[in-house]
Structure formats: structure tokens, C-alpha cells
Design an enzyme around this catalytic site. Structure first.
Site, PDB file in Angstrom:
ATOM      1  N   SER A   1      35.651 -31.588   8.920  1.00 40.12           N
ATOM      2  CA  SER A   1      35.606 -32.467  10.076  1.00 40.12           C
ATOM      3  C   SER A   1      34.762 -31.827  11.180  1.00 40.12           C
ATOM      4  O   SER A   1      33.579 -31.552  10.963  1.00 40.12           O
ATOM      5  CB  SER A   1      37.028 -32.789  10.542  1.00 40.12           C
ATOM      6  OG  SER A   1      37.030 -33.862  11.439  1.00 40.12           O
TER       7      SER A   1
ATOM      8  N   ASP B   1      36.944 -43.332   5.449  1.00 34.36           N
ATOM      9  CA  ASP B   1      37.223 -42.419   6.561  1.00 34.36           C
ATOM     10  C   ASP B   1      36.917 -43.085   7.907  1.00 34.36           C
ATOM     11  O   ASP B   1      35.770 -43.436   8.167  1.00 34.36           O
ATOM     12  CB  ASP B   1      36.366 -41.160   6.396  1.00 34.36           C
ATOM     13  CG  ASP B   1      36.781 -40.035   7.329  1.00 34.36           C
ATOM     14  OD1 ASP B   1      37.441 -40.313   8.351  1.00 34.36           O
ATOM     15  OD2 ASP B   1      36.432 -38.879   7.039  1.00 34.36           O
TER      16      ASP B   1
ATOM     17  N   HIS C   1      39.883 -39.700   5.642  1.00 30.27           N
ATOM     18  CA  HIS C   1      39.537 -38.401   6.224  1.00 30.27           C
ATOM     19  C   HIS C   1      40.302 -37.247   5.596  1.00 30.27           C
ATOM     20  O   HIS C   1      39.792 -36.131   5.535  1.00 30.27           O
ATOM     21  CB  HIS C   1      39.823 -38.451   7.728  1.00 30.27           C
ATOM     22  CG  HIS C   1      39.247 -37.301   8.495  1.00 30.27           C
ATOM     23  ND1 HIS C   1      37.899 -37.118   8.646  1.00 30.27           N
ATOM     24  CD2 HIS C   1      39.834 -36.276   9.159  1.00 30.27           C
ATOM     25  CE1 HIS C   1      37.675 -36.035   9.371  1.00 30.27           C
ATOM     26  NE2 HIS C   1      38.837 -35.503   9.685  1.00 30.27           N
TER      27      HIS C   1
END
Length: 700
Positions: free
Chosen positions: A553, A638, A673
Site C-alpha cells: 500500500s 481494491d 486491498h
């Protein structure tokens, strides 16, 4: 014979897989997209990959996945071996430590072969018959993805409200189960976040819904049995920078709305026994002022940063709460960050971060006596558990370190004694005495000392040739805690060092540490990470030929930035769901999180922020040079880092990079995600990452 020859080539040349070893990597089409802003003309050749509805986009992602699969196929045996190692350390049928709420003991348990933990309880005592509240394994049948968000019993324990996400896009549907009959009620609400809170009447609960940008922006009141579409909107947040979190005080007396941006917060409170009432403002929002609140008796205890970035603790009367009408309990300190406050009937608990390590400070509210819980290791992590009971002198916390498995303790706050309730069992004969953890400090270019936590197998010598995996994040004030992972033993037992670079952008060294790694100071995160890598090399823990790095991320942004700045410093990069197309994303206010994160990264519609983000955005700064071996992952659903960010980055790297170091893109076409939702699927993902790592190090 082909595998063995190939393995030798890897070991000797470190150039990884040649083009003729497997099918050729897919080449993304160039379709120039031109934009002009702040006097800058930009051409984005891979902008078209944003069009998920375009069949060519899905075809491209599938082609990348086929190439990844073909490239890794010779190493299926290693991946299976790693998977079995990881699985072999896990007690597949296990039980969490039960938490008492009223007359019930709530817990979760896992069963061998089942992907998800089962929610259970017992009434009266732990010898009572088990009642299964929710079995996600049954609910997930036929689904590619399944995740439980909230799972909240009503105060009288007769109803269960829970939320479920079926795609990984973090859009939840709320359901209600009658625990007396086992049947689902007709009450069902979609488009929700993962949070909900019951009122004291056992008939009403509050929940939040999300807007097009995936921002929790509305709070609704639902009464059991209400007709669809009749839920009452009780609050809506119009400022797109702010999101809403729902919580309930430990005293169970109040329901809180935490309305927060990255720099400003506002609490609103409602008596839980007055569900039809109005939420009242605790302290009115002021730009740059953040606070967090808990309730105790006739007071609210509030962590507040009005006197300094590391917060102070004040209390203010429930009857007339205001910052002007507040009494200071703990002053702001320059070297100690106040992270969390928890109240019990007779005790006040404050989670502090002192010189990078968490401390648990406890005060007896009757006697005023204060103390800290002592911990045995120089590097560790402590996390306060949910502690649902208010009228208790027992504090439950979880302790772990890089060598100590997760251990749950009940701590007697009066007697200052602790009882170990459960240490996570690591099967296969794990012996913590055979591993060593250290805390080091690297010097950043501006002279700041940056902490490094690391762990390795006892007996390792600093030869400069030790394979090393360096992890980093550095954003949102989130701290990467030095915690145990049984998965990691597959690396440590093969001679790896595992290290964490605690770079600026997190809160490891206090709130100023966060402020020094965000907005117009973001590059400190990158130079801190490079300094940590150089420290490990100069002190002969490893070398650039033996150093891999990993982040996910915002940590993937870190990976992309340092790969652009110092590709010579690393052998392998693993970037999971990486936030690498920073400039384009922050220029699009219709995307999830963009507006809410202007206060984290800056608003590039303003020239100064535009120029600064442009100077480091990984996608925009890919150049024609030799890059390390790279594994890039993404999730099609995501909502936090859109799938096209890793896809565009991989396409641009393929077009510009020199040499034949390996570049793989792996997109999970059915998740978001956080990757796969089932635990066995997550083990497979870890085994895949480790296979790539070992393969690129010639250790397969």
C-alpha cells in the site's frame, strides 16, 4: 535438467529469468493521454488501463497473470514446500481466549480445513454448552471472497447484527440474526461500512453508509422490523475531507461519532439509552486539532493535541463538556506520545509510546497510585485487547516481539500481577532462544537517528553476505510494530535477516515523526529507508547483492520511490498493492480517499504540491535504467489502491527498464486491498512471495 540448469544460471549471473525461459511478458499498448495543469504537459501512455469495463484491460491483466504463472511454474515444488512449512507451524483447530460480556463468554475458534474463524459463545461458564453464533464458512460457500466486518450482539444477547463484504471492495451488507431461533430477520441494509453500534434498548442500532468515494459520510438509525428505506438519517458529514467512525464507550453509556480528517477531529455523543435523541458535539472542530474521547462517571476523558503534537490528557464534565472547561490529567510531553486512553470503573489506562516502544500506564482512580507494566524484552509490541467489561480490575493485553509468539495476558491492575491466558502455539518445536532480535539506529542525511528492528537465527555472523529482507511503511502515522510471525521462520531458518525500517511518516518516535514524513516532507521516508539499507550494508549485516525490500500500500509507494532513487542498492523488490500513481490519483477527486488524503499527501491542484508530488511519484519517475527484480501485486476490487496503479507501473517499467531482471505483476481478480480473505489462501500468497524471494536469490 532444465530446472537445475536454470537454478545454476540464477545463482551465477543474478540476472534472473531470460526472455526465452518462459513465455514473453505481455506488452501494454501505448495510447497517449495528454493533460495540462500548473503549466506542465503530461503524457500518460497507460491511462487506458483505468477503464475496467474495457475488455482489453481485463485481457491485459489476465495475460500478466498467465506470464507470472508460467514464470513461477518451475518453482511450484518450492512454493508447495513453503506452504506446507507455514501451515505446519499453525494449530489449525484452535480457540481464542474467551471474553466475558455480562453472563456470556464470547470467543472464536478455527477448525482444520476451514478458511474462516467461527463465532461462538457459552453462557455462565466455560463448561457450558457451546452456541455457534455465526459460521462464515457456511456463509462464504460459493463466494470468491468473504469478510466479516462488524459482529455485534445486542446488549441483551438475543440478537446479532453483523456486516459482510462479498467482493473485497469494502462495501458491506448488514444482517440481523435472532439468536433465540437462529433465523435471519428481514432487516438487511446494503451500501454500509463495516461498523455498527447497538443502543441500550436492544431494538435499535446505528450504522454508517459510504458515498461514491467509499467515505463513511452518513449515520442512520435502524429499528428492528422497520420497513426498507425507512431508516432515519441522524447525521451527514458534508466536508469530503472527513469520515465517520462509530464506537461505544466502555461504560456502555454513550455512543460516539468520531468525525475525523487526517489533521482534525470532532466527537459527537449520544446516551445509549436515548436512541431517538440528538448527537451532541463534545469539542467543536478546529482545524489542526485532533482528539479522542472516553467516558467515566460524570466526566469525559479526552486525548487532545491543542498543547503540542504528542497530545495531553484532559477530563471535562459530561454536563458541560468543553476544552475551556477541562482539567489537565497528563500534560503534553515532547518525548512521549499518548496513543490511547481506556477507562474502567476504578482505573485509568493510557497507552504511551516512549522512545519508540509502547508502555501501558495505569492509574488507580481511587488512590491516585500510578505505575507502568514492565516488559522483559528490549524490543516488543503490546496491544490492548477489547476489554469489554467496565467494572473490572483486570486488563487484558497481547504481548509479542520478533521472537516471542503472540501472548494474551490478564493483568490485575491492583495487585500488579499478570496471568498468561494463551500463547499462540507454534508447531514443529519452535525455540525462541534460538533467535536474536536487535534494535539499531541508522543516521539519515539530515542527521536524524532512524530505528531499525531486526531478527535472525542465533549463530549468524556479520559477513556481509547474509540474505536480508527489509520491510517499510512510513505513512498515516501508522507504526510498524516489531511482532512475531511464524511464517517468517521459513526465511530465518534459511539464514535470512528480517528487518523493519521505522521511517518517518509513522509514529514510532512520536507525532512529530509522522509530521516529518508527510506532505512536503514525504521524501524523508525515502531517504530514511535508504539510510537503513546502507547501515545494514556498511555494518556487514548484508550487501546490496543480498538485500531485498518489501512494502504494501503506502509502503508500496516507498518501494517504488527507493527503487527509482537507488535501484543499485537492492536485489529484489516486493511491492504489494502499491500506491505508486500518486499524482494521477491525487488529481482525481472522484476516486476513493483522494479528497480525504489531501492532508496526507497534499493537493496537487496547487502548484507547490503538484511539483513536489511529481518529483517522487514512482510511476511518474520511472526511468530507462536497470531495476531490481520486482514482484508487484494488485486486487481488481481494491477501493484503496485501484488495480490500475500497479498495472500501469508494471507496464511503464516493462517499456523502460534495462537489463533482464525479473518483473512480475500478479492481480487477484476476485479480491481487494487486503488480498485473499481465507486463511489458507493467505498462506498460499505468503508462500508465493517467499518463493519469488528465494528464487531471485538463487536459494530455490
Amino acid at each position: 535438467m532444465r530446472r537445475r540448469t536454470y537454478a545454476l544460471a540464477v545463482l551465477m549471473t543474478t540476472t534472473m529469468i531470460a526472455a526465452d525461459t518462459v513465455s514473453k511478458p505481455p506488452v501494454a499498448r501505448f495510447i497517449p493521454h495528454t493533460s495540462v495543469l500548473n503549466g506542465d504537459t503530461r503524457i500518460d501512455n497507460y491511462f487506458w488501463l483505468r477503464s475496467r469495463e474495457n475488455p482489453a484491460v481485463i485481457d491485459h491483466l489476465n495475460a500478466e497473470n498467465r506470464y507470472t504463472e508460467a514464470t513461477m511454474k518451475p518453482f511450484e515444488g518450492l512454493q508447495k514446500k513453503l506452504y506446507q512449512e507455514i501451515l505446519g507451524r499453525v494449530k489449525e483447530s484452535d480457540l481464542s481466549v474467551p471474553a466475558r460480556i455480562g453472563d456470556y463468554f464470547y470467543y472464536q475458534r478455527t477448525e482444520k480445513g476451514q478458511q474462516y474463524a467461527i463465532y461462538c459463545r457459552k453462557k455462565g461458564n466455560l463448561k457450558a454448552p457451546e452456541e455457534v453464533l455465526l459460521d462464515p464458512n457456511e456463509l462464504a460457500r460459493g463466494q470468491k471472497y468473504f469478510r466479516i466486518g462488524a459482529c455485534e450482539p445486542s446488549p441483551d444477547h438475543q440478537m446479532l447484527a453483523y456486516s459482510a463484504d462479498l467482493s473485497g471492495d469494502e462495501v458491506y451488507t448488514i444482517h440481523v440474526k435472532d439468536l433465540r431461533t437462529g433465523r435471519l430477520l428481514a432487516d438487511s441494509t446494503g451500501g454500509a461500512s463495516d461498523e455498527l453500534q447497538w443502543a441500550a434498548d436492544n431494538r435499535t442500532f446505528f450504522y454508517t453508509t459510504i458515498d461514491a468515494a467509499k467515505r463513511p459520510d452518513k449515520v442512520f438509525r435502524h429499528r428492528l422490523g422497520a420497513a426498507p428505506g425507512t431508516d432515519v438519517l441522524v447525521y451527514q458529514e458534508p466536508d469530503e475531507r472527513f469520515s465517520i467512525d462509530l464506537s461505544r464507550s466502555r461504560s456502555r453509556a454513550f455512543i460516539f461519532l468520531d468525525i475525523n480528517s487526517h489533521t482534525t477531529s470532532e466527537y459527537r455523543y449520544l446516551r445509549a439509552d436515548d436512541p431517538d435523541g440528538t448527537f451532541h458535539v463534545l469539542f467543536p472542530r478546529r482545524q489542526g486539532i485532533e482528539y479522542d474521547a472516553e467516558h467515566h462517571g460524570d466526566s469525559f476523558y479526552v486525548l487532545l493535541n491543542d498543547a503540542g503534537p504528542n497530545f495531553r490528557l484532559v477530563k471535562t464534565p459530561v454536563a458541560h463538556p468543553s476544552s475551556e472547561n477541562a482539567t489537565e490529567v497528563i500534560p503534553q510531553r515532547t518525548d512521549v506520545l499518548l496513543e490511547q486512553v481506556e477507562t474502567f470503573r476504578n482505573h485509568l489506562v493510557v497507552l504511551e509510546r516512549d522512545h519508540g516502544l509502547r508502555q501501558v500506564a495505569i492509574q488507580n482512580l481511587s488512590t491516585g497510585k500510578k505505575h507502568r507494566i514492565r516488559f522483559p524484552e528490549p524490543v516488543y509490541t503490546v496491544i490492548l485487547s477489547s476489554n469489554p467489561e467496565y467494572n473490572t480490575n483486570q486488563l487484558r493485553f497481547t504481548y509479542t516481539s520478533l521472537v516471542t509468539p503472540s501472548s494474551v495476558y490478564d493483568y490485575d491492575m491492583d495487585q500488579e500481577t499478570r496471568e498468561l491466558k494463551k500463547e499462540t502455539e507454534v508447531l514443529g518445536g519452535y525455540d525462541p532462544s534460538q533467535y536474536v532480535s536487535e534494535r539499531l539506529f541508522a543516521t539519515a542525511p539530515d542527521g536524524v537517528e532512524v530505528p531499525i528492528s531486526l531478527v535472525y537465527k542465533k549463530g549468524l555472523t556479520r559477513s556481509g553476505n547474509n540474505p536480508t529482507l527489509l520491510y517499510g511503511y512510513g505513512a498515516y502515522g501508522s507504526t510498524v510494530e516489531p511482532a512475531f510471525s511464524s511464517d517468517r521462520l521459513s526465511l530465518l531458518d534459511r539464514g535470512f535477516i528480517y528487518a523493519i525500517a521505522h521511517v518517518r511518516g509513522g509514529s514510532e518516535m512520536g507525532r512529530p515523526w509522522y509530521d516529518a514524513g508527510k506532505m512536503m516532507h514525504k521524501k524523508n521516508s525515502f531517504t530514511d529507508f535508504i539510510a537503513c539499507a546502507e547501515y545494514l550494508i556498511s555494518h556487514k549485516y548484508t550487501s546490496s547483492a543480498h538485500l531485498a525490500i518489501m512494502g504494501r500500500s503506502a509502503g508500496g509507494l516507498l518501494m517504488g520511490a527507493v527503487a527509482n532513487l537507488r535501484p543499485d542498492l537492492f536485489r529484489t523488490v516486493i511491492a504489494e498493492v502499491p500506491f505508486v500513481d500518486v499524482l494521477n490519483t491525487m488529481l482525481d477527486p472522484t476516486l476513493p480517499l483522494t479528497v480525504t488524503e489531501y492532508e496526507e499527501w497534499g493537493d496537487p491542484r496547487q502548484k507547490a504540491a503538484y511539483d513536489y508530488i511529481s518529483s517522487y511519484s514512482p510511476y511518474d519517475n520511472v526511468q530507462a535504467k536497470v531495476y531490481p527484480n520486482m514482484l508487484i501485486t494488485g486486487g481488481l476490487n481494491d477501493p484503496r489502491v485501484s488495480y490500475w496503479e500497479p498495472a500501469k507501473w508494471a507496464a511503464k517499467l516493462r517499456a523502460l527498464k534495462k537489463g533482464n531482471h525479473l518483473l512480475l505483476l500478479k492481480t487477484n481478480m476476485g479480491s481487494g486491498h487486503f488480498g485473499a480473505s481465507g486463511r489458507y489462501e493467505r498462506f498460499q500468497e505468503t508462500a508465493f512471495d517467499y518463493t519469488f524471494l528465494l528464487m531471485t536469490f538463487g536459494m530455490e
